[in-house]
Structure formats: structure tokens, C-alpha cells
Write a protein that holds these residues in place. Structure first.
Motif, PDB file in Angstrom:
ATOM      1  N   GLY A 151     -37.478  -2.645 -18.149  1.00 49.39           N
ATOM      2  CA  GLY A 151     -37.435  -1.932 -16.873  1.00 49.39           C
ATOM      3  C   GLY A 151     -38.354  -2.500 -15.813  1.00 49.39           C
ATOM      4  O   GLY A 151     -38.473  -1.935 -14.717  1.00 49.39           O
ATOM      5  N   GLU A 152     -39.015  -3.612 -16.074  1.00 50.16           N
ATOM      6  CA  GLU A 152     -39.929  -4.181 -15.074  1.00 50.16           C
ATOM      7  C   GLU A 152     -39.145  -5.006 -14.059  1.00 50.16           C
ATOM      8  O   GLU A 152     -39.210  -6.232 -14.024  1.00 50.16           O
ATOM      9  N   CYS A 153     -38.393  -4.285 -13.246  1.00 53.38           N
ATOM     10  CA  CYS A 153     -37.562  -4.935 -12.240  1.00 53.38           C
ATOM     11  C   CYS A 153     -37.117  -3.856 -11.273  1.00 53.38           C
ATOM     12  O   CYS A 153     -37.327  -2.668 -11.520  1.00 53.38           O
ATOM     13  N   GLY A 154     -36.524  -4.269 -10.187  1.00 54.46           N
ATOM     14  CA  GLY A 154     -36.084  -3.253  -9.240  1.00 54.46           C
ATOM     15  C   GLY A 154     -35.005  -3.754  -8.304  1.00 54.46           C
ATOM     16  O   GLY A 154     -34.838  -4.952  -8.104  1.00 54.46           O
ATOM     17  N   TRP A 155     -34.269  -2.773  -7.763  1.00 47.97           N
ATOM     18  CA  TRP A 155     -33.258  -3.066  -6.754  1.00 47.97           C
ATOM     19  C   TRP A 155     -33.704  -2.464  -5.430  1.00 47.97           C
ATOM     20  O   TRP A 155     -34.159  -1.328  -5.371  1.00 47.97           O
ATOM     21  N   TRP A 156     -33.551  -3.228  -4.376  1.00 46.88           N
ATOM     22  CA  TRP A 156     -33.826  -2.726  -3.040  1.00 46.88           C
ATOM     23  C   TRP A 156     -32.551  -2.787  -2.220  1.00 46.88           C
ATOM     24  O   TRP A 156     -31.749  -3.713  -2.382  1.00 46.88           O
ATOM     25  N   LYS A 157     -32.406  -1.785  -1.364  1.00 43.24           N
ATOM     26  CA  LYS A 157     -31.249  -1.810  -0.480  1.00 43.24           C
ATOM     27  C   LYS A 157     -31.734  -2.046   0.950  1.00 43.24           C
ATOM     28  O   LYS A 157     -32.623  -1.331   1.429  1.00 43.24           O
ATOM     29  N   ALA A 158     -31.192  -3.071   1.569  1.00 43.51           N
ATOM     30  CA  ALA A 158     -31.536  -3.365   2.968  1.00 43.51           C
ATOM     31  C   ALA A 158     -30.450  -2.756   3.848  1.00 43.51           C
ATOM     32  O   ALA A 158     -29.295  -3.190   3.792  1.00 43.51           O
ATOM     33  N   THR A 159     -30.824  -1.744   4.617  1.00 45.31           N
ATOM     34  CA  THR A 159     -29.845  -1.028   5.441  1.00 45.31           C
ATOM     35  C   THR A 159     -30.121  -1.302   6.908  1.00 45.31           C
ATOM     36  O   THR A 159     -31.258  -1.154   7.371  1.00 45.31           O
ATOM     37  N   VAL A 160     -29.105  -1.701   7.619  1.00 39.91           N
ATOM     38  CA  VAL A 160     -29.260  -1.951   9.056  1.00 39.91           C
ATOM     39  C   VAL A 160     -28.464  -0.894   9.819  1.00 39.91           C
ATOM     40  O   VAL A 160     -27.264  -0.716   9.571  1.00 39.91           O
ATOM     41  N   THR A 161     -29.152  -0.200  10.669  1.00 37.64           N
ATOM     42  CA  THR A 161     -28.487   0.826  11.486  1.00 37.64           C
ATOM     43  C   THR A 161     -28.621   0.435  12.949  1.00 37.64           C
ATOM     44  O   THR A 161     -29.420  -0.422  13.319  1.00 37.64           O
ATOM     45  N   GLN A 162     -27.857   1.129  13.766  1.00 40.08           N
ATOM     46  CA  GLN A 162     -27.859   0.826  15.204  1.00 40.08           C
ATOM     47  C   GLN A 162     -28.105   2.132  15.945  1.00 40.08           C
ATOM     48  O   GLN A 162     -27.450   3.137  15.650  1.00 40.08           O
ATOM     49  N   ASN A 163     -29.039   2.105  16.860  1.00 38.39           N
ATOM     50  CA  ASN A 163     -29.281   3.353  17.606  1.00 38.39           C
ATOM     51  C   ASN A 163     -28.379   3.418  18.826  1.00 38.39           C
ATOM     52  O   ASN A 163     -27.579   2.511  19.084  1.00 38.39           O
ATOM     53  N   SER A 164     -28.533   4.517  19.579  1.00 40.15           N
ATOM     54  CA  SER A 164     -27.604   4.751  20.702  1.00 40.15           C
ATOM     55  C   SER A 164     -27.755   3.712  21.808  1.00 40.15           C
ATOM     56  O   SER A 164     -26.848   3.480  22.597  1.00 40.15           O
ATOM     57  N   ASP A 165     -28.893   2.994  21.812  1.00 41.91           N
ATOM     58  CA  ASP A 165     -29.071   1.918  22.798  1.00 41.91           C
ATOM     59  C   ASP A 165     -28.488   0.604  22.297  1.00 41.91           C
ATOM     60  O   ASP A 165     -28.634  -0.429  22.952  1.00 41.91           O
ATOM     61  N   GLY A 166     -27.902   0.658  21.136  1.00 41.20           N
ATOM     62  CA  GLY A 166     -27.343  -0.580  20.603  1.00 41.20           C
ATOM     63  C   GLY A 166     -28.352  -1.420  19.869  1.00 41.20           C
ATOM     64  O   GLY A 166     -28.046  -2.516  19.420  1.00 41.20           O
ATOM     65  N   GLU A 167     -29.589  -0.899  19.752  1.00 41.51           N
ATOM     66  CA  GLU A 167     -30.599  -1.676  19.036  1.00 41.51           C
ATOM     67  C   GLU A 167     -30.446  -1.498  17.527  1.00 41.51           C
ATOM     68  O   GLU A 167     -30.165  -0.399  17.047  1.00 41.51           O
ATOM     69  N   PHE A 168     -30.666  -2.606  16.831  1.00 39.28           N
ATOM     70  CA  PHE A 168     -30.572  -2.550  15.368  1.00 39.28           C
ATOM     71  C   PHE A 168     -31.933  -2.257  14.752  1.00 39.28           C
ATOM     72  O   PHE A 168     -32.969  -2.661  15.272  1.00 39.28           O
ATOM     73  N   ASN A 169     -31.874  -1.534  13.635  1.00 39.55           N
ATOM     74  CA  ASN A 169     -33.075  -1.274  12.867  1.00 39.55           C
ATOM     75  C   ASN A 169     -32.819  -1.545  11.411  1.00 39.55           C
ATOM     76  O   ASN A 169     -31.730  -1.276  10.912  1.00 39.55           O
ATOM     77  N   GLY A 170     -33.806  -2.062  10.710  1.00 39.16           N
ATOM     78  CA  GLY A 170     -33.641  -2.353   9.283  1.00 39.16           C
ATOM     79  C   GLY A 170     -34.583  -1.541   8.441  1.00 39.16           C
ATOM     80  O   GLY A 170     -35.709  -1.238   8.854  1.00 39.16           O
ATOM     81  N   LYS A 171     -34.099  -1.156   7.248  1.00 39.10           N
ATOM     82  CA  LYS A 171     -34.928  -0.376   6.345  1.00 39.10           C
ATOM     83  C   LYS A 171     -34.694  -0.889   4.929  1.00 39.10           C
ATOM     84  O   LYS A 171     -33.549  -1.089   4.515  1.00 39.10           O
ATOM     85  N   LEU A 172     -35.780  -1.135   4.234  1.00 41.69           N
ATOM     86  CA  LEU A 172     -35.657  -1.609   2.849  1.00 41.69           C
ATOM     87  C   LEU A 172     -36.115  -0.492   1.932  1.00 41.69           C
ATOM     88  O   LEU A 172     -37.270  -0.052   2.000  1.00 41.69           O
ATOM     89  N   THR A 173     -35.222   0.014   1.127  1.00 42.98           N
ATOM     90  CA  THR A 173     -35.579   1.102   0.224  1.00 42.98           C
ATOM     91  C   THR A 173     -35.414   0.644  -1.210  1.00 42.98           C
ATOM     92  O   THR A 173     -34.467  -0.054  -1.560  1.00 42.98           O
TER      93      THR A 173
END
Lengths: 711, 711
Positions: B663-685
């Protein structure tokens, strides 16, 4: 397993029965009797091995029978091998296969019979696949440590270690295994052929020129194409019709397509009247569109091919249906023979053109067996049909196997490599097979000429224009060369025919690979003065196991004992030729060569290098438009070559029937002597002083080259 | 024979036991357990057939098991097929063979597992040869008369009739047969891989660049060549030694040649210090010059190969001898893995480089079985050796079979056709195999670049200069292009590694043929707008059965779900590409394409056409000289493509040990969203909010092309 005893089955032929051989084998299917008369006249042969040196082991895959092998002996044969002559170090997986593009042993005619240059041969008579490891396996106890080299540092490292046994995998059910004695390789092959009934003697017309017309030609188009042969002054004896003569194909009906051939009998007779025989293409798979279909359906295998039935012709009822239909619709109206196509099947480029090995047939035979002997079945059925009418036939077949020497069929292939086609002339001679390097479309005029030159020195000289419509005059710039060689073949007919008679009576094939006439020691001596082989080079793009390749001399062959043919292929303007000892002349150049050497020959496009042995007497005839019918007498020319006395043989009979079986035939010996003034004299002696059926005999003495004209 | 019942062996996996399966099969040899955890999480699958539609018949050659087939379905797989992707209408004779030059089914890795585009798969778990007739046989009762055409007149005539069943020839002894459910083709393959233990996760260094040095290089020459990689600024992680490291070869000793490598441990450690792992070439055949020989002799087969012993590694005693020797002389001094050569053997170009099928081994196994699984034996023994040290390995093997997905080995071949090498990337994905289109010498700089581009998008990016001494800078005029692609591979390492983790955990291969991501209906729709196929032409010189060839899209593949690679080969400057639906960008051109179409692409020599799916987020890292050791933190770049939100996955662990099993391992999800101004944001969970082991994370949003620099 306890080894049964070897028994002498015929003079110089020993048999071992392993297990319980199957009912249908090539030998039983052919129903031929050994020519014990001729076998008894051969020099005595001793068993080539101590019988106890032969081992028999059991494996899941079958009985493993192994024979000793010495360090240097070479092995030949295994049927129509297109890719290699010396089999030493190779495994031969002897399955019928129409796409022998790789050197596995698979071929149209995979005969499990090999011959050694030490003067013996081994044959497995079976309808199943046999694998022969020709010194390609090495057991722990036979491994010589001192032979193991270090590839890292030792230039003597060999990609293929030298093995000391041949291991043969024999079907689990068992089989009869034969050993043939010598003393020479030629004697071994002769014994094999004689044991299988002797070689075939074709009708004389079969040795004329053949032309196959485009598949969808109708009656008028065929007649017109035939007429053009006469107009172009190019001899032709046989016109072959391709799939389009069937009312439906593929699968086939064996029935005439009436829109193209409204009156088949009239058509066939008209061609016959003009000196042409008709040969019909067919394949084994029976269409629902034919009357035969419903009758053959219960007598056919579990699987269809191209949707057609695969009948089980081991059943007499099925045979009878096939023969009656063929007799009534083809033979009785004058058709002279068949081209038996696609009785092999491919498992390389395509796998669905044959029933699978697990197919089941009503007689109990399975797909593996049926495929191995399907070609033999069609050969034998059609041969019987003509034999029962006392009429000889000659044709083509795409699959064969052992015990086929008596069959009037010549193998061919859809492959088209000229070098391979020449090698097949050589290799077919070891296994009782005939082969035609048929000509189809060519890349250019040069390729065309080179292929035409080769085919004119083969068992069946044919242009197969079924798909491309080429004609001998398709390359006008070289039409004269083509005409010359087709006429030369016609002129040589008495010589060719006599050599086929020798095949029939003594089992010695008319076209022979070099090992028939020159021993390994003599080859080595001849090569000693010749050009070096190329050294091996490490090559990471084309193959990592590069090694020095020994020259096999699988690109030249003998026609009878007097002629040596060394064809050139497109792009070649010179080549090495291995000349056996003696004096030779360039047949058309007159140049004199001392044999026992490798010579370098240059040849223009007009020439195929052919050499004639000094002292030969070659019987010839005029280059007629077609082979004369029985009873027509033409001039005979007896051409003596060289400056010393010599002799030659001539065989003759009616050329069309089997009356030779009743003794209606004869051999003549042409003897050339020289008197004290140096003048040559010729004498033709034959049975009871009878003369052969020619209208005149012209002698030519001390020739060094053949004169251009037949007169 | 009475059909046993099918039982569900795992979720969506059904098994039928026929006869008495043999003790050693790929599955039992591997000793892997099905990943039932992951299988349970897959969508539910129904049996693809009514079980009673499956027929079992007996034949001499084995049990014939047959499955229904619809008119249009396509079949893929059967292991590493180099010559064809869609197997419909072909017979696959699945024997291990190192010279798959013809399309018979024989190959280095002939896995008797096929998948249908209808979403099911069939596997026979056996150590014997299996023949699969993939709709290449037609029984009488299944022959549809209306499908029989007249080749003479009907343009619709097909050289290969459409069959309605797959017939599988199963060894006479019997075998376990498995059916894998879908619903999609990707699910089928995933189930097969998971049932066999899941896919392999290589060490990170295994995904760097590999270089094999000339066979006779000594210590100094190897170290100098390694140094030059750094000097030329070309990443390299592994140096492979070829036969010359053995004190004797062939056969081999497994012992160091002291004249070239006087102090192997010092040498290996010095390379390691410079960031290179060492991989050792070997083959199976044991030289009398090694200490192992006398001990292995009684444990070896009846036949030798190149004079060397062929040990029976199904015997624990033989295994132990091999492992101990390898552990002491290689693994303990730091060797990182092996290249397992020549465990396949050739029966095409040469037949004596393997023991015969009838060879006998002390355990009772015969040569056929041993040859079919010899490659698996060496893979498993060496894998176990490293696993017991909690150290991952990665290497090369020339033979494989079923149940090999867990093995850290990549297939390769001595063949060298670039198109075939690309096809093998596609085809290996269907059967739990990995493949490297390794680069050797090239015909010219263009060929060199094209091959290097391809290999950088494969499971193992390697230059194999064992015989020709090429280096990445051997063609100076294109050295920059080569450097670019080797560096690009290094930059993509986090993405590649994550996709291998997906292989391990979900059985979805990192490199995938197009049928994994696009259905037959979608392909047909995409092709509708594309260029026409060429019509068939009757051709009497190259083959008489010419037919229209359907485009198989076996020359392009997916890397993960985000990248589509469509290589060019020498002489090609443009090509068609099948783009699945969605928006795509040229990875390095930034050009925008609408998918669901066939597009025509032009590319200069600098470019291999690679397309990135809009919305992808690709994890990348800098192009270091070599993959960082465990614990070394480097910058992570998360590159988002396109104008819409999206996501991507990142997997991480120590990259070197098997601690991920705990179990010494992990998965991360990189999610890119866009706000109402059209700007992108990234989140790594990721797991428990933990961050992956990189020292910084840089996001790049809305890219249309990859920037040249890794920073």
C-alpha cells in the motif's frame, strides 16, 4: 518399442514396418507394382547401415526413427523443395502447402524421401505429415564437447552445429519405412522410382509447347489465339483453358459454360484438327450449381472450401461419379488432359482455401491425410480414365506426394521466383516428381526471355497467360529469341522423349540435379580452382546469424546425360558453371571447355548457356508447328559432337497409346566410330534390325555447335 | 464427448475444463492469483454466448471446440502477431517461433487468447500448441449457398468466404478454456490481465532510455560509451551487455569473462554511481565451460542446442541452481536485470537452434511443451529472484505465452521491419504482452529518426547496438531530433508510469491498439469520409488471389487515454490517421483537429505525429540525464490541453521496490476547472491529502501544444 526386422522388399530395397500403417498411403493408393525386372538388373546394393545403428523411440508426437549420419554427408530430396537443395542441418516439416515461401519443408509436393550423397535413401510411405530432422537435432550423448566453440572469439563458430543423426518423426499410428541402396545417388533415385512403378512416359505431344489462354476467353477467341501461333511460326501443341470454361467457378461445376463454349465437342475437334490438344483447368471443390453436387454431398467431407464440397475420393462411389462425369463431358469429346489446381491449399498467406486437418470424411480419413494425398487422388483418377481408353494424357497438378513417378503430371506453383523455379527443376529430380518453371507475365523483355529459355528445358514448356494474356510475341523485340528456343525444344523432342523412356524403364529422371552426375569429392576438386565464397558479415538489420554459404549448384541441371543447362535470370549476364569432367561444347556457341572445373560464362540475351558433352549423339527432328501424330514420319537427325567416337540412344513408339506396355516400342543405339583416316561413321542398331518410324536419317559428325536450322 | 459445465471462475470469467489438463500451464507456472478485488469492481458482464451454442467434437489431432461467430465481427490478439491485426478468416497456428516471417500465427509469443470486437475473449491455458481457426473453416451445414459466387463473372466473389464459427484445436490431453466477458473490448482484455494477476509495474528507471553496447566491449569501452551519453546530453538509464560478457558463448556460462571484466562488481557499481543500470544478455543453453554444467546435466533435456544443455527448469532443483548462480554472480553485485534471448527457437530460417518437439525432459515434459513455455520459465525465475530481494527489475525476453502480464519483461525480435514493429505495439496490447520496436542500424538518417521516434513511444525505448555499434549520435545531421525525442520520453515519464500503474491495478495496457478506444461502427463512420481503399487487381506474378484489403489501423496506437501516436516510416511524409471522436491537438504542432474522422497528416522528419485529446491533463517532469533515484524530488508539471475543463491521473510510489504491494503508493487526480471569467484552475487531490513526491508542481493550462522545454 521393439524394433521389427528390416526385410528386403525388392533388390536393394529394405522395408521396416512400424506400428500399424494406415490403409491409404501413397503406395497403396497408386496401386503400382515394383519394377522388379529392372531392379534385378541394377548393380547389387548392400544395406547402407548396420541395422542395429538405427534407433526407434516413442514420443507423444509419434515414433522417432533415427539413422546415423557422417560428418560431411549431404542430404537431398524431400520433394519439391523450392528454397534449398542440400537439406543437411535443416528440419523438413513435410506438409502439403501451396505457399512454400519459407524454408520449413512445406511445399506442394512434400515427399518424405531423402537421398544421401553417400548412396542411400530413406522413404516413409504415409498419408500423414512426417517431420525429418536432417541433422538439425543433437542429443546429449552425441554432443562432442570439442566441437563447441566460443562465438565471442572463435571465428570457427558455426550457427548450426554438426549433428550425427537424422531423426524422423513418424505418425503415431505407424508407417512402412523403406531404405533404398545405391551404390550411387542416381541408383538410389532409380530404385525409388522403379519401386514405385517406374517413371512416366508422356505422350509425344506433351513435350511440345503449351499455351494457356485468358480465363474468360470464348470459343472464337481461343481459336483465334491458336491460329496466331501458326501465323507467328511458333510451335504449339496444347491449348489450356482456365476457370472460365466452367459454368460456375469457384467452386467448380466441371460443366461447360455454354455462353462461351456452345458446342464443346466441335470446338475441341476443331482445335485437334489444327494440331492442338485441349487441357482443362479444374480444382477439387464442387459447386452446388453442378449435377454432381447432390450425389457427392453425402460422400464429402465435413467442411466446404469456397463453399464447395470436398469429396472423399477414397470411396469408390465418389470416384465413379467423378470419372463418369469427366469421361462423358470431357474425355469422350476429345479433351486431352487436366490442370489439377488447388488440391494443395495454403496455410501461409491464407488459411481458408483448404479444409482443416480435423475435417472428417465419410471413409474415416481425416483432413490431414486427405490434404496430404488429395493431389495424388486426382492424378490417379484421371490417369485411370485415360489408361482405360488406351490413350496417354499429360497435364499439370499443384500437389503431389510419394509414389508419384508413374503419374503423367507436372507440378507448378503460383509463386514466381525464377531462381526458385530453376532450383525446383533440380530438386524435383530426387523424388520422382516433374516440375515446370511456367512463364507468366514478365517484368520486362529480358526477364521474359530468361524465363522462356528456362522453361524450354523442362518437363513441360508452358506459357500460362490465364490472368495476363501474354503471348510468345508479347515482347516483339525478342520474339525471334523466343521462337528460336521453342523451336529448339521441338527439335530436341526425340532426345527428350528417349530420356523420358529411360525414366520409365530405368527410373532415371530426364531432368537431373548435379549430384546425379558428380560426387561431392569431384565438386570439391572442381571448386578448388573456382571463385571464393563470400565471407560472413555480422548484420543486425537482416539477420544476426550470418554465415558463409556453401555453393549448392542448385541453379544448373542435366537434361539426359548429354546436355547441361545453366540458365541465367534477369540482371545476370554471366555466371559460374560447374562442369563435370570431360570435354564440353557450348551447344550454340561451339566453344570448347575442359570439365572437372568451375567456369565463368558470359552470355548475351540470345543465349541460355547449354553445354553438350563431347562424344554425345543427340537424336533430333525438324521444328514442326506441332508434334506429328502417330504414324506421321518425319526426318531424324543424329548429331554427333566432338572429336572422338561416341554414342547415343533413341527410343520410339507410337507416342500416343499404352501399346508400349505390350512391347510395341524399341530402343536404337546410334554408334559413331572413326576410321584410320579420321573419318567418322554412324550406325543405328535396334531391335531385330527394325528402323525407327522416321522417314529419313541424317547424320552429322564431329559437331562443336548445333546449326541454326533443323534441316 | 460430453461437454462439462462452464463455471464462473471470477466475475465475468468463465471456465470449461476439457479432458485432463496438464500440470504445467502458463497459469500454473506463473502461480498468480486472479485480482478478484479489481474484477469485482468492473461492470457486470453476461456470458457472450448461450453455452449450448458452443460445440465440442473429438478429432485425432485433439478436441475441437467451436464458438459461434457473427457475419461482421472482428477478432484480435493471439499474442504478438507481427503481420496482421484482424484475425478474422485466418488460422493461427500458435507455436513459439522466432522467425514469424509469414502470417501463420507462429511468433515469439503465441498466446492462445483472442478478443472479439463484440466484447468477449477466449483463452486456452496450455503449454502445448493450439490452433485457432478464426473463421477460416466452414462446415457443410453452415455453408450458405447464396453466399457462393461465380469468380468468372461476379465481382463480389471473395477469396475468403465468411465463416460462422471459430474452431479451436485443443491438445488431446485437454486444457482449461476461459471465456472473458466485456462489455467492451477494453474490459475483456482488462479481465484477462486481472485474472492473470494484473499488469506489471516496471521500476521507473526501466522507462528511461536503454542502450546495448557492442558484444565484445570491455569494461573501459562500456564506461566510455556511458560517459559519452552524458557528454552528448542524451538521457540514458540502462546499459545492456551482450554475449561478450560471458566467459564462453554460445552456449553460455553465465560467468563473467575476466579478460574484459576483471572486477564485475566494481564495474557495475561505477555505472550505478553514474546513473546507469546494467542489464545482462543470456540464453538458455548451458556451456560445458561453466560450473553449473555438471550439476545441470542430469536435470537437462535429451537434446543439446549449440552444444549446450537445455535444463528442465520445471524441476525445483534446476531452478535453484540457476537462481543461486544468478543471485551470487549478478544480482548481488548490482546487476539490474536480464535480456533473455533465444528461448524461442526458429523453425523457419533455421531449424537447429532449439531442441525438437520430441525432446524428452527429466520431469516428463516434452520438447513441444518446454519450448512453448521456456520463455515464461526464465521470466518467472528471474522475477522471483528480484522479488525476493524487494527490488523491481525490467528486461527483455524473446519468447512468452499466456498469463505473462505480471512479468517485468518486454518482447523484441531479430526481425526489423518498422511497420511490423509498429503493428506489434498494437497487437501486444490484446494479450497481456509488452513489446519494444528496438532500434538497430538504420538504412539512412531518415530511417534512423523514424525508428527512434517510434521506440520512444513504446514500453522500452532502446538502441540495440550489440552488432553494429550505433549510438544516438551516429547520424550527426539528426542528432538533435533524436535528443529531442529521448528527452520527450523522459519528460513524459510520470504519465507513462501512471499508465503502467493502471495496467497493474486495472489490467488496462499502457500502449493500446485502436479497438480499445473506438468501436467498429465508429471506425466505419470515420472512414466514410476518408480516402478509398485500392481496388483489387488480378496479378499473375505476385499472387493470383488479389483482393481488396480493409484498412486495419494497425499502424497507430494510444499511449494511455490522452495520446494517440501515428508513426511514419522511412519514405513516408504523410499518412492517414484515424482520430476517435472529440477534439485533438497535434502534440507538438498545436494544430486542432475534430475527431471521429480519418485525417491526412503531413510531417517533416522532425515530427512524429502525436495527438493529444482535448481536456487531458498530462503529468510531466524535466528531461534529466537519468531517472532520479527513489527519494530524489524533482519538479512536476501538470499540462492541461484544450479549451474545456478536464482531468488526469498521477500515480506515484518509490519507483524501485515492491512496497506498493503493502500500500505504499498513491493515486492523485489532477482536475482542471474553469471559472465564470474563463480562467482555469487546477487541483491535485490524493490519498489523505498527501502530495506526491515531487519538489514543486507547475500547472500549465489550455495548452494546444507542448512547449519545447521541460521547464
Amino acid at each position: 518399442m521393439k524394433m521389427q526386422a528390416w526385410e528386403e522388399a525388392a533388390p536393394g530395397v529394405w522395408r521396416l514396418t512400424i506400428g500399424d500403417p494406415q490403409a491409404i498411403t501413397p503406395l497403396t493408393w497408386m496401386g503400382v507394382s515394383p519394377r522388379t525386372d529392372a531392379l534385378s538388373q541394377k548393380p547389387a546394393a548392400q544395406p547402407p547401415f548396420a541395422w542395429e545403428s538405427i534407433q526407434l523411440e516413442e514420443a507423444r508426437s509419434g515414433h522417432i526413427l533415427s539413422f546415423p549420419l557422417n560428418q560431411t554427408e549431404k542430404l537431398y530430396g524431400a520433394g519439391l523443395q523450392l528454397l534449398r537443395m542440400n537439406l543437411r542441418g535443416r528440419t523438413r516439416y513435410l506438409r502439403v502447402n501451396s505457399d512454400p515461401k519459407q524454408d520449413t519443408g512445406e511445399t506442394h509436393a512434400p515427399v518424405p524421401f531423402y537421398v544421401s550423397d553417400l548412396g542411400y535413401g530413406v522413404w516413409v510411405d504415409t498419408s500423414r505429415i512426417v517431420t525429418i530432422h536432417c541433422g538439425s537435432t543433437l542429443k546429449q550423448e552425441d554432443t562432442d564437447r570439442s566441437e563447441i566453440r566460443n562465438r565471442n572469439t572463435d571465428k570457427g563458430w558455426k550457427a548450426t552445429p554438426i549433428a550425427s543423426r537424422v531423426e524422423i518423426q513418424i505418425p503415431v499410428e505407424g508407417a512402412d519405412v523403406y531404405v533404398f541402396g545405391g551404390p550411387t545417388l542416381s541408383d538410389v533415385v532409380s530404385r525409388y522410382n522403379l519401386y514405385c512403378g517406374g517413371g512416366v512416359l508422356p505422350p509425344k505431344w506433351g513435350l511440345g509447347f503449351w499455351h494457356r489462354v485468358p480465363t474468360l476467353f470464348n470459343e472464337e477467341e481461343v481459336l483465334e489465339e491458336a491460329r496466331q501461333f501458326r501465323e507467328h511460326d511458333i510451335p504449339c501443341d496444347v491449348i489450356g483453358l482456365e476457370p472460365g470454361w466452367h459454368s460456375h467457378s469457384y467452386p467448380v461445376t466441371y460443366e461447360w459454360e455454354k455462353s462461351r463454349f456452345p458446342e464443346p465437342e466441335r470446338f475441341v475437334q476443331q482445335l485437334k484438327h489444327n494440331g492442338f490438344h485441349v487441357n482443362l483447368w479444374e480444382h477439387p471443390f464442387v459447386s452446388p450449381e453442378t449435377e454432381l453436387h447432390s450425389k457427392l454431398q453425402p460422400l464429402s467431407g465435413s467442411h466446404t472450401v469456397w463453399g464447395g464440397l470436398a469429396p472423399d475420393y477414397s470411396l469408390p462411389e465418389a470416384q465413379q461419379l467423378y470419372k463418369t462425369q469427366h469421361d462423358e463431358q470431357h474425355v469422350q469429346i476429345g479433351v486431352s488432359g487436366y490442370k489439377l489446381d488447388e488440391c494443395d491449399g495454403s496455410e501461409l498467406t491464407n488459411n481458408s482455401w483448404m479444409f482443416p486437418g480435423h475435417a472428417k470424411f465419410p471413409s474415416g480419413i481425416d483432413g490431414e491425410q486427405m490434404r496430404q494425398i488429395y493431389g495424388l487422388m486426382f492424378q490417379k483418377m484421371t490417369y485411370d480414365l485415360y489408361h482405360s481408353r488406351n490413350q496417354r494424357t499429360y497435364g499439370l497438378v499443384r500437389a503431389s506426394n510419394g509414389a508419384a513417378a508413374t503419374m503423367p503430371y507436372v507440378l507448378y506453383s503460383d509463386l514466381y521466383d525464377h531462381k526458385q523455379f530453376i532450383r525446383a527443376v533440380c530438386n524435383s529430380s530426387f523424388s520422382g516428381l516433374l516440375w515446370t518453371p511456367e512463364v507468366r507475365r514478365a517484368r520486362n523483355a529480358e526477364d521474359w526471355v530468361r524465363r522462356m529459355q528456362t522453361v524450354c528445358f523442362s518437363s513441360l514448356a508452358m506459357l500460362n497467360a490465364w490472368g495476363d494474356g501474354t503471348k510468345p510475341w508479347s515482347y516483339p523485340e525478342v520474339e525471334g529469341i523466343i521462337r528460336h528456343y521453342i523451336k529448339l525444344r521441338m527439335r530436341l523432342l526425340p532426345y527428350l522423349y528417349s530420356n523420358f523412356a529411360l525414366y520409365r524403364e530405368q527410373g532415371i529422371p530426364p531432368f537431373r540435379a548435379m549430384p546425379f552426375v558428380i560426387s561431392a569429392a569431384e565438386i570439391a576438386q572442381a571448386e578448388a580452382g573456382g571463385p571464393d565464397n563470400e565471407p560472413s558479415i555480422l548484420n543486425t538489420t537482416d539477420g544476426a546469424y550470418g554465415k558463409k554459404k556453401a555453393r549448392e549448384w542448385d541453379d544448373q541441371f542435366m537434361v539426359g546425360d548429354a546436355l547441361l543447362v545453366a540458365p541465367l535470370v534477369e540482371g545476370e549476364w554471366e555466371r559460374d558453371v560447374l562442369l563435370p569432367s570431360g570435354i564440353w561444347y557450348g551447344l550454340e556457341t561451339g566453344e570448347r571447355y575442359t570439365g572437372g572445373r568451375v567456369i565463368r560464362i558470359h552470355a548475351s540475351l540470345e543465349q541460355i548457356p547449354v553445354f553438350v558433352r563431347s562424344g554425345s549423339v543427340i537424336p533430333m527432328m525438324p521444328a514442326l508447328p506441332h508434334v506429328p501424330h502417330a504414324g506421321t514420319r518425319v526426318a531424324l537427325e543424329l548429331v554427333h559432337f566432338g572429336s572422338e567416337p561416341g554414342e547415343g540412344l533413341l527410343y520410339d513408339d507410337d507416342g500416343e497409346t499404352f501399346n508400349y506396355e505390350k512391347g510395341e516400342c524399341g530402343w536404337w543405339k546410334a554408334t559413331v566410330t572413326q576410321n584410320s583416316d579420321g573419318e567418322f561413321n554412324g550406325k543405328l542398331t535396334g531391335p531385330d534390325g527394325e528402323m525407327p518410324s522416321y522417314d529419313s536419317i541424317n547424320w552429322r559428325f564431329a559437331q562443336t555447335r548445333l546449326e541454326a536450322s533443323g534441316k
